[in-house]
Design an enzyme around this catalytic site. Structure first.
Site, mmCIF file in Angstrom:
data_model
loop_
_atom_site.group_PDB
_atom_site.id
_atom_site.type_symbol
_atom_site.label_atom_id
_atom_site.label_comp_id
_atom_site.label_asym_id
_atom_site.label_seq_id
_atom_site.Cartn_x
_atom_site.Cartn_y
_atom_site.Cartn_z
ATOM 1 N N ASP A 11 0.856 -1.145 -0.143
ATOM 2 C CA ASP A 11 0.083 -0.028 -0.041
ATOM 3 C C ASP A 11 0.741 1.287 -0.201
ATOM 4 O O ASP A 11 2.112 1.163 0.484
ATOM 5 C CB ASP A 11 -0.900 0.086 1.278
ATOM 6 N N TYR A 18 4.229 -10.469 7.373
ATOM 7 C CA TYR A 18 3.953 -8.902 7.867
ATOM 8 C C TYR A 18 4.341 -8.437 8.992
ATOM 9 O O TYR A 18 3.976 -9.247 10.047
ATOM 10 C CB TYR A 18 2.806 -8.209 7.214
#
EC number: 5.4.99.12
Length: 256
Positions: free
Chosen positions: A49, A104
């Site tokens: 993102d 992540y």
């Protein structure tokens, strides 16, 4: 043979990984640098993102393998994007589909109720319906989260580790939002069961924390081993990502 490059970046200045015209992106910077060497980017592992970071993004390039080296590529890249390792891969290698699992990490900063937050994170492990933890994108929401754990990295500063074979859009940021809410007494850890049932009130979805606290930390492949290069050591600071992320609440977390 194609060449796979391991790339690390601080995404603060970029509008995400994927190329967009007229705005800076990680892919755009990579394509420009590679084209100057007669190389072409033909695949990547994750579309991070806007504002998110990576210490283990993987891209695949075609062209002369002798030119697909970290040093000449890095000489043409901004300092906040570094190629830190390379390896040769077969022609069919797909860095996204061939990934066995991804990890992540989200830097949460201090928490008022870390024990409750840690228990809440563990409740998300296993095979569940993660519809409440995504922005709708039409993909199957049933995912097996292999690990979801809270780790104290310095006194009262926490990072969330999430490992799974695949992820949904905004999934990690909303998992982090749920754990952060529990950690600040805004939600109970037992809310996990209702959220994972697939039958939840849309207004009860966890908040999506800002992308600036998110790092694509590791990708595991079968029989793909990267050679560390001089760039790994000289530019390691890029993937340390800064004490600025570790000890404070991500911007916007109070209001998003």
């Amino acid at each position: 043979m194609r060449v796979a490059l391991r790339v690390a970046y601080d995404g603060s200045r970029y509008h995400g990984f994927q190329y967009q015209p007229d705005v800076p992106t990680i892919e755009g910077a990579l394509r420009k640098a590679l084209s100057e060497l007669g190389l072409e980017l033909v695949g990547y592992a994750s579309r991070t993102d806007a504002g998110a970071h990576a210490r283990y993004q993987v891209v695949v390039v075609e062209g002369d393998p002798e030119l697909a080296q970290p040093d000449p590529i890095n000489a043409r890249l901004p300092k906040d994007i570094r190629v830190i390792a390379k390896t040769e891969v077969h022609e069919e290698f797909d860095p996204r589909r061939d990934a066995l699992r991804k990890e992540y990490r989200y830097f949460l900063g201090p928490l008022n109720r870390p024990e409750a937050a840690a228990r809440a994170a563990r409740k998300l492990e296993g095979k569940h319906d993660f519809s409440a933890f995504r922005r709708e994108d039409g993909r199957n929401p049933i995912i097996t989260v292999e690990r979801c754990e809270l780790v104290e990295i310095t006194p009262n500063a926490y990072v969330l580790r999430v490992v799974a074979p695949r992820f949904l859009w905004e999934m990690v940021r909303r998992i982090a939002g749920f754990v952060w809410e529990v950690g600040h007494g805004l939600r109970e850890e037992g809310d996990a069961e209702a959220l994972l049932s697939g039958k939840f009130e849309p207004s009860k979805k966890p908040r999506c924390l800002p992308a600036e606290g998110l790092i694509l930390w590791h990708i595991e492949y079968d029989e793909v081993r990267f050679e560390r290069t001089k760039a790994w050591f000289e530019d390691h600071k890029v993937i340390q990502l800064g004490g600025r992320l570790l000890l404070r609440l991500p911007e916007g977390a109070e209001s998003c």
